[in-house]
Design a protein around this motif. Structure first.
Motif, short mmCIF file in Angstrom:
data_model
loop_
_atom_site.label_atom_id
_atom_site.label_comp_id
_atom_site.label_asym_id
_atom_site.label_seq_id
_atom_site.Cartn_x
_atom_site.Cartn_y
_atom_site.Cartn_z
N VAL A 1 0.84 -1.19 0.00
CA VAL A 1 0.00 0.00 0.00
C VAL A 1 0.88 1.24 0.00
CG1 VAL A 1 -1.78 1.29 1.22
CG2 VAL A 1 -1.84 -1.20 1.22
N GLY A 2 0.53 2.19 -0.83
CA GLY A 2 1.21 3.48 -0.85
C GLY A 2 0.21 4.60 -0.64
N GLU A 3 0.55 5.56 0.22
CA GLU A 3 -0.34 6.68 0.49
C GLU A 3 0.41 7.99 0.33
OE1 GLU A 3 -1.84 6.05 4.39
OE2 GLU A 3 -3.26 4.48 3.79
N ALA A 4 -0.27 8.97 -0.23
CA ALA A 4 0.32 10.30 -0.40
C ALA A 4 -0.73 11.34 -0.06
CB ALA A 4 0.83 10.49 -1.83
N ALA B 1 1.28 -0.86 -9.41
CA ALA B 1 0.32 -0.22 -8.52
C ALA B 1 -0.76 0.52 -9.29
CB ALA B 1 1.04 0.74 -7.57
N HIS B 2 -1.93 0.61 -8.67
CA HIS B 2 -3.00 1.44 -9.22
C HIS B 2 -3.76 2.08 -8.07
CE1 HIS B 2 -4.84 -2.51 -8.50
NE2 HIS B 2 -5.97 -1.86 -8.31
N VAL B 3 -4.37 3.22 -8.33
CA VAL B 3 -5.05 4.01 -7.31
C VAL B 3 -6.42 3.42 -7.01
CG1 VAL B 3 -6.03 6.28 -6.76
CG2 VAL B 3 -3.83 6.11 -7.95
N PHE C 1 -5.85 13.38 -0.66
CA PHE C 1 -5.30 12.10 -0.19
C PHE C 1 -5.48 11.05 -1.27
CE2 PHE C 1 -6.18 7.92 1.67
CZ PHE C 1 -5.01 7.69 2.37
N VAL C 2 -4.42 10.28 -1.53
CA VAL C 2 -4.46 9.23 -2.55
C VAL C 2 -3.91 7.95 -1.95
CG1 VAL C 2 -3.57 8.45 -4.78
CG2 VAL C 2 -4.25 10.84 -4.47
N ARG C 3 -4.58 6.84 -2.21
CA ARG C 3 -4.10 5.52 -1.77
C ARG C 3 -4.00 4.60 -2.98
NH1 ARG C 3 -7.60 3.13 2.71
NH2 ARG C 3 -6.29 4.47 4.02
N ALA C 4 -2.89 3.90 -3.09
CA ALA C 4 -2.66 2.96 -4.19
C ALA C 4 -2.24 1.61 -3.64
CB ALA C 4 -1.59 3.49 -5.14
N VAL C 5 -2.52 0.54 -4.38
CA VAL C 5 -2.11 -0.80 -3.98
C VAL C 5 -1.38 -1.48 -5.13
CG1 VAL C 5 -4.00 -1.09 -2.34
CG2 VAL C 5 -4.30 -1.83 -4.70
N ALA C 6 -0.54 -2.46 -4.75
CA ALA C 6 0.22 -3.20 -5.75
C ALA C 6 0.46 -4.61 -5.22
CB ALA C 6 1.55 -2.51 -6.03
N PRO C 7 0.68 -5.58 -6.12
CA PRO C 7 1.02 -6.93 -5.66
C PRO C 7 2.27 -6.89 -4.79
CG PRO C 7 0.55 -6.92 -8.01
CD PRO C 7 0.62 -5.49 -7.59
N LEU C 8 2.24 -7.65 -3.70
CA LEU C 8 3.37 -7.67 -2.78
C LEU C 8 4.23 -8.90 -3.08
CD1 LEU C 8 4.70 -6.33 -0.34
CD2 LEU C 8 3.29 -7.75 1.14
N ASP C 9 5.39 -8.68 -3.64
CA ASP C 9 6.31 -9.76 -4.01
C ASP C 9 7.43 -9.81 -2.99
OD1 ASP C 9 7.87 -11.66 -5.12
OD2 ASP C 9 8.11 -10.67 -7.07
N LEU C 10 7.31 -10.71 -2.01
CA LEU C 10 8.30 -10.80 -0.94
C LEU C 10 9.62 -11.38 -1.42
CD1 LEU C 10 6.09 -12.00 2.05
CD2 LEU C 10 6.78 -9.68 1.46
N THR C 11 9.62 -12.03 -2.59
CA THR C 11 10.88 -12.61 -3.09
C THR C 11 11.87 -11.53 -3.48
OG1 THR C 11 10.05 -12.72 -5.36
CG2 THR C 11 9.62 -14.62 -3.93
N LYS C 12 11.38 -10.32 -3.70
CA LYS C 12 12.26 -9.22 -4.10
C LYS C 12 12.66 -8.35 -2.92
CE LYS C 12 10.35 -9.08 -8.78
NZ LYS C 12 9.70 -8.24 -9.80
#
Length: 722
Positions: free
Chosen positions: A226-229, A259-261, A280-291
């Motif tokens: 999750v990213g928030e700005a 990521a997409h908003v 306020f903007v919130r975006a999500v993206a797949p979480l790849d723990l291997t990286k």
């Protein structure tokens, strides 16, 4: 908690079961796939458990919708919003009454395999009804219910009641009449007749996906970055697109690749010039723990084991995860005609003042916190009736003026109000040690903060006010309506700096056609103060207050709050309010739109509410307070409530009032119409506080006052009756 420790122990970050079920349902149904069709369609998830069923909505078809109310953590209200979930007491273990008409709330819970009829027990449960109607229920991998038990004769009737409950639950979660998809998950998913529910919803898709029973576990195993700005910026038309693009890019970069908003919110700031807006903007993206550069060396360390529970309780010993907010109903403490405020009284007043505030007067939450802190610190807050005020004693009306939306960020401080009161005493050459305090308006936080002023001055507060509700403008008081001088009047800012106005007329009286002079002069001052000013009205005598005041308003507010708190469920609380106050419920539905702006020092706009049938719509206009309610159905528009009557919007799930600055899309509400004092219904009063005073052209005649139960002008003070 650091990102590294969160990735080492992700399950320690899971704190919301309903969210897990919603995310799991999206995954199992295929709605969470990046290439899923109909991303904009509403998807409603029914999570059927052993004792209850939770319903939630997936925004953009994938993401759990946030609640419109703040979340309570360990009994403490936070500024965070949890997942919006509606629950009913219907699950696989819910006990069915002997006649089959009542299902739950009692449940056999985990003992279903030993107590339910379909497992050889002696209790009829919802699972038994489902099995009797042909459902294929599996409680565990090794135990399935029997089909040869004695089927209750009321099974078919109970089954229909169950399906009606599921249908009503889905309808209460919908926010529009657009097509929806329903996903049923949980161990009790087979309690839902998917074909019947689909037919009832007009052919909408209703499915039980494979592995529905483990949707919660699937949701727990899913994670996204999750990213928030957030920024406060000038969103004038020439700059808007550039600002939004930059902010969205920042949020997406924080979330990670792909990521997409998913959320975008704009709030105009009334106390800054131009088009300054909080974005306020919130975006999500797949979480790849291997990286990620993560090791698991400290996976079971003593530090992480105590990180989320032990440390919290050690640092904050007053908080326990199982403790509810401290509400213990009690009678008012009255001795020798003096009502000494208790913590329970304060909580009742917060609810009652919120309802009488018509959505204005400022949210009562922060005022309640200050009031509780003062009582716990040993400060005496004493309330007396107008009968106890000598006719020649001086009474100081006070309260805040400004836009309620500002109170979301700048908390009302009783010390700011105290500065205005003390300055007005000084310019009026009156001894504060012999005076009384009274609220200018009973509505919202203005019904609470003057109590603190009285406590700080160690002076009694009179059980009355000058509005009987909340109004947006200074001349809209019974003192002004019935000819009392309005000046001197003092406004103070948050630094204690004061502005006092006087009229040229020595008597302080204003011409009948210029009663709004104080409003026109002090509203720009209030804007300069940040759209919120402490206000001390002109002093009056005890006899004048008894003549023009709305008497017993604090007692009325307490009675309303007490009715809500003592009720077993919200509907009972609402019904008690209507019975004891002679009011009516105008409408029930879901907020589908809110238009709000702060202009000229006021919060103005309207709220649109849709009924469950999605065909009937109510619109409520407001200027700080709710002014007029209209119902639109079958192409016609009808006014059903209007000032000066009290229009209040309550949360259906809690029977608590919702202020104009707090109401949001998706709120499930009921709209009440309550009567006001006869002092606000005279011809003189209607010129100042009636529909025409707000530019409303309507011939609406209130239906409330023809009823025999509405006889009293004022409410009898608690200080007189106990």
């Amino acid at each position: 908690i650091s990102f590294q420790k969160a990735t080492q122990s992700p399950l320690r970050c899971v704190a919301c079961g309903p969210t897990n079920s919603l995310r799991g349902a999206a995954f199992l149904s295929g709605a969470s796939a990046s290439n899923a069709n109909n991303d904009d369609i509403d998807r409603i998830v029914l999570d059927v458990g052993g004792t209850s069923t939770d319903a939630g909505c997936l925004v953009r078809g994938k993401y759990p919708r946030d609640s419109n109310a703040e979340a309570f953590i360990a009994g403490v209200r936070s500024n965070h919003r949890a997942t919006d979930v509606v629950s009913i007491a219907l699950g696989g273990g819910s006990i069915v009454s002997n006649d089959g008409t009542l299902i739950g709330p009692e449940s056999v819970g985990a003992d279903i395999v030993s107590k339910a009829l379909c497992f050889g027990g002696n209790m009829c449960t919802a699972t038994c009804i489902a099995v009797a109607m042909g459902g294929k229920m599996t409680i565990s991998s090794s135990r399935a219910p029997r089909c040869d038990f004695d089927v209750p004769p009321y099974a078919a009737t109970t089954w229909k009641i169950m399906q009606k409950k599921f249908y009503d639950l889905v309808e209460s979660t919908r926010t529009s009449n657009s097509p929806i998809e329903v996903i049923v998950v949980g161990g009790g998913a087979q309690l839902v007749d998917v074909e019947a529910l689909s037919d009832a919803l007009g052919g909408c898709s209703v499915t039980i996906p494979d592995y529905a029973a483990v949707a919660n576990a699937c949701g727990s195993a899913l994670a996204q970055g999750v990213g928030e700005a957030e920024i406060i910026a000038d969103l004038s038309p020439s700059k808007r697109e550039a600002v939004l693009s930059k902010l969205k890019a920042k949020a997406q970069a924080q979330a990670g690749p792909g990521a997409h908003v998913i959320e975008h919110e704009e709030v105009k700031l009334a106390y800054l010039p131009g088009n300054m807006t909080r974005v306020f903007v919130r975006a999500v993206a797949p979480l790849d723990l291997t990286k990620r550069d993560v090791t698991c060396a400290d996976l079971h360390s003593e530090e992480t084991d105590s990180l989320l529970v032990d440390v919290t309780i050690e640092r904050y010993p007053a908080l326990r995860l199982s403790d509810p907010p401290p509400v213990k109903p009690s009678l008012p403490n009255v001795k020798d005609g003096v009502w000494t405020l208790s913590e329970y009284d304060a909580q009742c007043l917060a609810i009652g003042c919120g309802i009488l505030g018509c959505g204005g007067g400022g949210s009562t939450f922060h005022g309640l916190l200050q009031l509780l802190a003062a009582i716990r610190d040993g400060r005496l807050i004493r309330i007396v009736s107008t009968q106890s005020v000598p006719s020649d004693s001086m009474v100081a009306p006070c309260g805040f003026m400004g836009a309620p939306s500002v109170s979301l960020e700048t908390i009302g401080d009783a010390k700011q109000l105290l500065a205005a009161v003390l300055h007005n005493f000084e310019v009026s050459s009156v001894d504060v040690g012999k005076a009384f305090i009274v609220s200018s308006e009973i509505g919202g936080s203005n019904g609470l903060l003057p109590l603190l002023v009285g406590g700080m001055l160690d002076r009694p507060i009179v059980d009355a006010d000058l509005m009987g509700r909340a109004f947006p403008e200074l001349q809209m008081t019974t003192a002004s309506i019935y000819g009392l001088p309005q000046t001197p009047m003092t406004a103070s800012d948050s630094f204690g700096r004061c502005v006092t106005i006087h009229s040229l007329n020595e008597s302080g009286l204003l011409p009948a056609d210029a009663l709004d002079w104080t409003e026109r002069v002090l509203r720009p001052v209030c804007i300069e103060f940040g759209c919120k000013a402490g206000l001390a009205d002109n002093l009056m005598t005890g006899s004048e207050l008894h003549r023009v005041g709305v008497l017993g308003s604090l007692s009325r507010a307490r009675h309303i709050g007490d009715s809500v708190i003592r009720s077993r469920h919200p509907d009972e609380g609402i019904e008690r309010i209507l019975i004891t106050n002679g009011g009516r419920c105008l409408f029930r539905g879901t907020v589908s739109d809110v238009q709000r702006e702060t202009t000229a020092g006021f919060a103005k706009g309207h709220v649109t509410i849709r009924a469950e049938d999605k065909l009937t719509v109510m619109t409520v206009d407001f200027q700080n307070e709710f002014l007029i309610a209209r119902i639109q159905a079958s192409g016609s528009v009808q006014v059903v409530g209007c000032v000066p009557d009290i229009i209040s919007i309550l949360d259906i799930d809690t029977a608590r009032p919702i202020a104009t600055e707090e109401i949001r899309f998706g709120c499930r509400v009921c709209v009440l119409l309550l009567p006001v004092s006869a002092k606000l219904r005279t011809a003189d009063a209607l010129r100042i506080v009636g529909p025409s005073a707000f530019g409303l052209e309507t011939s609406f005649a209130s239906p409330l006052y023809a009823e025999a139960r509405v006889e009293c002008d004022d409410y009898q003070s608690i200080a007189e009756t106990l």
